[in-house]
Design an enzyme around this catalytic site. Structure first.
Site, PDB file in Angstrom:
ATOM      1  N   TYR A  25       0.796  -1.236   0.000  1.00 54.09           N
ATOM      2  CA  TYR A  25       0.000   0.000   0.000  1.00 54.09           C
ATOM      3  C   TYR A  25       0.825   1.281   0.000  1.00 54.09           C
ATOM      4  CZ  TYR A  25      -3.708  -3.312   1.057  1.00 54.09           C
ATOM      5  OH  TYR A  25      -4.588  -4.364   0.991  1.00 54.09           O
ATOM      6  N   ASN A  77     -12.869   4.343  -1.398  1.00 52.63           N
ATOM      7  CA  ASN A  77     -12.088   3.109  -1.281  1.00 52.63           C
ATOM      8  C   ASN A  77     -12.766   2.289  -0.190  1.00 52.63           C
ATOM      9  OD1 ASN A  77     -10.342   1.019  -0.924  1.00 52.63           O
ATOM     10  ND2 ASN A  77      -8.482   2.262  -0.917  1.00 52.63           N
ATOM     11  N   HIS A  83     -15.247  -6.409  -1.246  1.00 51.21           N
ATOM     12  CA  HIS A  83     -15.425  -7.801  -1.657  1.00 51.21           C
ATOM     13  C   HIS A  83     -16.554  -8.504  -0.913  1.00 51.21           C
ATOM     14  CE1 HIS A  83     -11.527  -6.667  -3.165  1.00 51.21           C
ATOM     15  NE2 HIS A  83     -11.055  -6.528  -1.925  1.00 51.21           N
ATOM     16  N   ASP A  90     -25.605  -1.175  -1.914  1.00 53.74           N
ATOM     17  CA  ASP A  90     -26.967  -0.648  -1.922  1.00 53.74           C
ATOM     18  C   ASP A  90     -26.999   0.806  -1.461  1.00 53.74           C
ATOM     19  OD1 ASP A  90     -27.740  -3.125  -2.769  1.00 53.74           O
ATOM     20  OD2 ASP A  90     -28.690  -3.735  -0.896  1.00 53.74           O
ATOM     21  N   HIS A 103      -8.743   1.845  -5.557  1.00 59.71           N
ATOM     22  CA  HIS A 103      -7.889   0.941  -4.788  1.00 59.71           C
ATOM     23  C   HIS A 103      -6.433   1.301  -5.019  1.00 59.71           C
ATOM     24  CE1 HIS A 103     -11.285  -1.551  -3.811  1.00 59.71           C
ATOM     25  NE2 HIS A 103     -11.645  -1.477  -5.082  1.00 59.71           N
ATOM     26  N   LEU A 104      -5.678   1.282  -3.949  1.00 59.64           N
ATOM     27  CA  LEU A 104      -4.239   1.528  -4.074  1.00 59.64           C
ATOM     28  C   LEU A 104      -3.574   0.392  -4.853  1.00 59.64           C
ATOM     29  CD1 LEU A 104      -4.222   2.438  -0.391  1.00 59.64           C
ATOM     30  CD2 LEU A 104      -3.080   3.954  -2.006  1.00 59.64           C
ATOM     31  N   SER A 105      -3.928  -0.827  -4.493  1.00 54.27           N
ATOM     32  CA  SER A 105      -3.316  -2.003  -5.120  1.00 54.27           C
ATOM     33  C   SER A 105      -4.169  -2.454  -6.302  1.00 54.27           C
ATOM     34  CB  SER A 105      -3.214  -3.137  -4.091  1.00 54.27           C
ATOM     35  OG  SER A 105      -4.506  -3.536  -3.663  1.00 54.27           O
ATOM     36  N   ARG A 114     -10.051 -11.169  -3.722  1.00 52.52           N
ATOM     37  CA  ARG A 114     -10.086  -9.725  -4.007  1.00 52.52           C
ATOM     38  C   ARG A 114     -10.481  -9.422  -5.451  1.00 52.52           C
ATOM     39  NH1 ARG A 114      -7.426  -7.558   0.597  1.00 52.52           N
ATOM     40  NH2 ARG A 114      -5.875  -9.033   1.340  1.00 52.52           N
TER      41      ARG A 114
HETATM   42  C1  DQA Z   1      -7.681  -2.005  -1.006  1.00 53.70           C
HETATM   43  C2  DQA Z   1      -7.734  -3.454  -1.548  1.00 53.70           C
HETATM   44  C3  DQA Z   1      -8.618  -4.331  -0.666  1.00 53.70           C
HETATM   45  O1  DQA Z   1      -8.628  -5.660  -1.165  1.00 53.70           O
HETATM   46  C4  DQA Z   1      -8.085  -4.360   0.746  1.00 53.70           C
HETATM   47  O2  DQA Z   1      -8.955  -5.099   1.587  1.00 53.70           O
HETATM   48  C5  DQA Z   1      -7.849  -2.986   1.306  1.00 53.70           C
HETATM   49  C6  DQA Z   1      -7.264  -1.977   0.440  1.00 53.70           C
HETATM   50  C7  DQA Z   1      -6.704  -1.134  -1.815  1.00 53.70           C
HETATM   51  O3  DQA Z   1      -6.804   0.081  -1.705  1.00 53.70           O
HETATM   52  O4  DQA Z   1      -5.836  -1.652  -2.524  1.00 53.70           O
HETATM   53  O5  DQA Z   1      -8.046  -2.749   2.489  1.00 53.70           O
HETATM   54  O6  DQA Z   1      -8.969  -1.442  -1.141  1.00 53.70           O
END
Ligand code: DQA
Length: 147
Positions: A25, A77, A83, A90, A103-105, A114
């Site tokens: 991250y 985010n 997931h 909703d 998402h960062l990743s 994921r």
């Molecule tokens: C996340 C990716 C998710 O799978 C993970 O649970 C996170 C961070 C991301 O920003 O990459 O907490 O949302």
């Protein structure tokens, strides 16, 4: 003239950014991301409110309040709730505001659990995999949609 308001929502564990699994991250803190997003929003002619919670219910309540508070778009985010959370999906639909998921990743190159985003289908788009830059790209995309 009053500026249009946007909302940046961050879900569980993201307050730990900077210390949390930095190899995934990065080392940027949530406060730094929020500051960069606030500055960009200002430059683009918007005002940005920021909200983080580890609690699914608090996230849902904040999103539910957003239209009543004059918010006109959301960058979110949802972290782990991405997931799992039909309720957050909703809430985004109920708010009926354009939202961009971030998402960062790159969630698609990580564990299989994921690879599915429940919340993404309630958003106009998803940005993933660019670290803190994901937030900048998402904010720019949302501002472009609203301008
Ligand atoms: C996340 C990716 C998710 O799978 C993970 O649970 C996170 C961070 C991301 O920003 O990459 O907490 O949302």
């Amino acid at each position: 003239m009053t500026k249009k308001k946007l909302l940046l929502v961050n879900g569980p564990n993201l307050r730990l950014l900077g210390r949390r699994e930095p190899e995934i991250y990065g080392r940027t803190t949530l406060a730094e991301i929020e500051t960069a997003c606030r500055e960009l929003a200002e430059d683009l002619g918007f005002e940005l409110e920021c909200f983080q919670s580890d609690s699914e219910g608090a996230l849902i309540s904040r999103i539910g309040e957003a239209p009543l508070q004059g918010i006109c778009g959301i960058v979110i985010n949802p972290a782990g709730y991405t997931h799992t959370s039909v309720a957050l999906h909703d809430a985004l639909l109920a708010a009926a505001l354009p939202a961009v998921e971030v998402h960062l990743s790159n969630i698609f190159t990580r564990e299989e659990f994921r690879h599915t985003s429940i919340t993404g289908s309630a958003c106009i788009g998803v940005v993933a995999g660019f670290g803190k830059e994901s937030y900048i790209l998402a904010l720019r995309a949302l501002a472009a949609r609203l301008s």
